[in-house]
Design a protein around this motif. Sequence first.
Motif, PDB file in Angstrom:
ATOM      1  N   ARG A 135       0.828  -1.205   0.000  1.00 48.22           N
ATOM      2  CA  ARG A 135       0.000   0.000   0.000  1.00 48.22           C
ATOM      3  C   ARG A 135       0.863   1.257   0.000  1.00 48.22           C
ATOM      4  N   GLY A 136       1.996   1.186   0.637  1.00 49.17           N
ATOM      5  CA  GLY A 136       2.908   2.327   0.592  1.00 49.17           C
ATOM      6  C   GLY A 136       3.364   2.645  -0.818  1.00 49.17           C
ATOM      7  N   VAL A 137       3.732   1.632  -1.577  1.00 50.11           N
ATOM      8  CA  VAL A 137       4.182   1.868  -2.947  1.00 50.11           C
ATOM      9  C   VAL A 137       3.036   2.340  -3.827  1.00 50.11           C
ATOM     10  N   VAL A 138       1.845   1.791  -3.587  1.00 57.24           N
ATOM     11  CA  VAL A 138       0.696   2.242  -4.378  1.00 57.24           C
ATOM     12  C   VAL A 138       0.442   3.728  -4.126  1.00 57.24           C
ATOM     13  N   LYS A 139       0.503   4.138  -2.872  1.00 57.59           N
ATOM     14  CA  LYS A 139       0.289   5.556  -2.567  1.00 57.59           C
ATOM     15  C   LYS A 139       1.358   6.416  -3.234  1.00 57.59           C
ATOM     16  N   SER A 140       2.587   5.949  -3.186  1.00 58.66           N
ATOM     17  CA  SER A 140       3.672   6.694  -3.817  1.00 58.66           C
ATOM     18  C   SER A 140       3.459   6.806  -5.333  1.00 58.66           C
ATOM     19  N   SER A 141       2.943   5.738  -5.910  1.00 61.30           N
ATOM     20  CA  SER A 141       2.702   5.734  -7.348  1.00 61.30           C
ATOM     21  C   SER A 141       1.548   6.681  -7.713  1.00 61.30           C
ATOM     22  N   LYS A 142       0.515   6.711  -6.892  1.00 65.67           N
ATOM     23  CA  LYS A 142      -0.574   7.654  -7.114  1.00 65.67           C
ATOM     24  C   LYS A 142      -0.047   9.085  -7.021  1.00 65.67           C
ATOM     25  N   ASN A 143       0.784   9.325  -6.032  1.00 65.12           N
ATOM     26  CA  ASN A 143       1.395  10.638  -5.853  1.00 65.12           C
ATOM     27  C   ASN A 143       2.131  11.068  -7.123  1.00 65.12           C
ATOM     28  N   LEU A 144       2.893  10.142  -7.687  1.00 70.76           N
ATOM     29  CA  LEU A 144       3.673  10.445  -8.893  1.00 70.76           C
ATOM     30  C   LEU A 144       2.797  10.710 -10.111  1.00 70.76           C
TER      31      LEU A 144
END
Lengths: 232, 232
Positions: A135-144
């Motif tokens: 979920r951390g990486v998904v959030k980071s990807s959404k941010n990007l």
Amino acid sequence: MRESETGEIRGLTIFADMDDAAFARLCRAAYVQTFPPQVELFAEGEPSDFLHILVAGQVELCAHWNGRETVMEIVRPVSSFILAATIRDAPFLMSARTVEKSRLILLPSQDVRNVFDTDGAFARALVRELAGCYRGVVKSSKNLKLRNGIERLANYLIRQQDLAGGAPSFVLPVEKRKIAALLGMTPENFSRALRLLGEYGVTNDGMTITIADRKSLVRLAKPVRMIDDPEI
Amino acid sequence: MRESETGEIRGLTIFADMDDAAFARLCRAAYVQTFPPQVELFAEGEPSDFLHILVAGQVELCAHWNGRETVMEIVRPVSSFILAATIRDAPFLMSARTVEKSRLILLPSQDVRNVFDTDGAFARALVRELAGCYRGVVKSSKNLKLRNGIERLANYLIRQQDLAGGAPSFVLPVEKRKIAALLGMTPENFSRALRLLGEYGVTNDGMTITIADRKSLVRLAKPVRMIDDPEI
DNA sequence: CGACCGATTGATGATGCTCAATAAGTGTGG
DNA sequence: CCACACTTATTGAGCATCATCAATCGGTCG
């Protein structure tokens, strides 16, 4: 590994519920090691021989392609990293380098997999941990994908202010160029973006950031739970 | 859920090693449902009441912020999705929408967590699955940060050609605008990028892509294991 | 047929990158 | 302690990439 050292990681959520015997089995062949700054711990593509746990200092996880480099994550103590590679017995997707003098505990991946195969509580703890990482990486990807550079920087500053306790002034945790790479921008654009945030009450002196008007910055950054809340 | 239907998912790696009793417990309260195209299955922020398994059709996972929307993933059968939210009993980070008529199996999240708490084999299978999901998102994030639009498209086409069996011509699995969003670009730029790939032997007629000179395309795309190999 | 939607193309502007130069800060060795 | 080398941060100029807006084309479906 001595008992004073095992104690430093026993409280980690991935070890909390496992029984003492299994934990002892994990620690028997573990290394404790202190590294100077700017040391490469491992490189992308290498086999994942150890599960790494950062006890003190800071480590950056970066990635490379075609001569380009980017920062994927900056790890802070106390936390494990590259758990997924260890579990799958797969090569590292990222390289790791110490940012400052750092102390690490290295658990042989084979031991981690053995204990994981026999200790249900450990397996369950790993599921929760990995689900959180995912979920951390998904959030980071959404941010990007959903925000532009200035918006990412604004949200990053708000987050750092919270991490630093909420005071108007705080110190950036690493070099600006690394933060820039983490946020998917060049150092030059990071610098310019920071200056543009002056319009929203942000000033900086070296590594120290001051947010004079947080409300104004929040109006620009528009943080949302489903991207910016680390707890969810 | 009838036996003919449970059989469709029994072979999934997350269920393969668990015993029949636990599997039966999971399936007892499961729904099987067929949805028309363009139906929203759930939205970002909602509680994750069901673990979803796509049996037939296609589903897109997308994300929103400040009026913008992007596609995070396109799910193809047979696979589960939003496992991490189910395990952590956390709200969805992404919305899901059917792309075409799709058949889904819905397992109540509470049941999944119950079985997960008691069945070690299931917990271990979930660890491996989630580790794989994590690595998938990391690769996708590397792709986004290290490559520009044309490079991402070139690699995407190479990958799709492989998935389609390797023939020079193949059909795109979804609308171009969705692929564009998945690759982090606008439909307009996707269109232009596709035209630029004409220089590298790529032509298209509607949804059909033809790669006349794969070597030339590969020279541009520079695929690497640590980003593009789905197995690793 | 006509309305609608997606794909394409062009024009234009915003965003972000590269290159180059300078300033400021850090650490080393004399 | 200072001089020097080295790195980072900043700033400007020019260019590449990408997004937005608008218009057109073509296919689909009621």
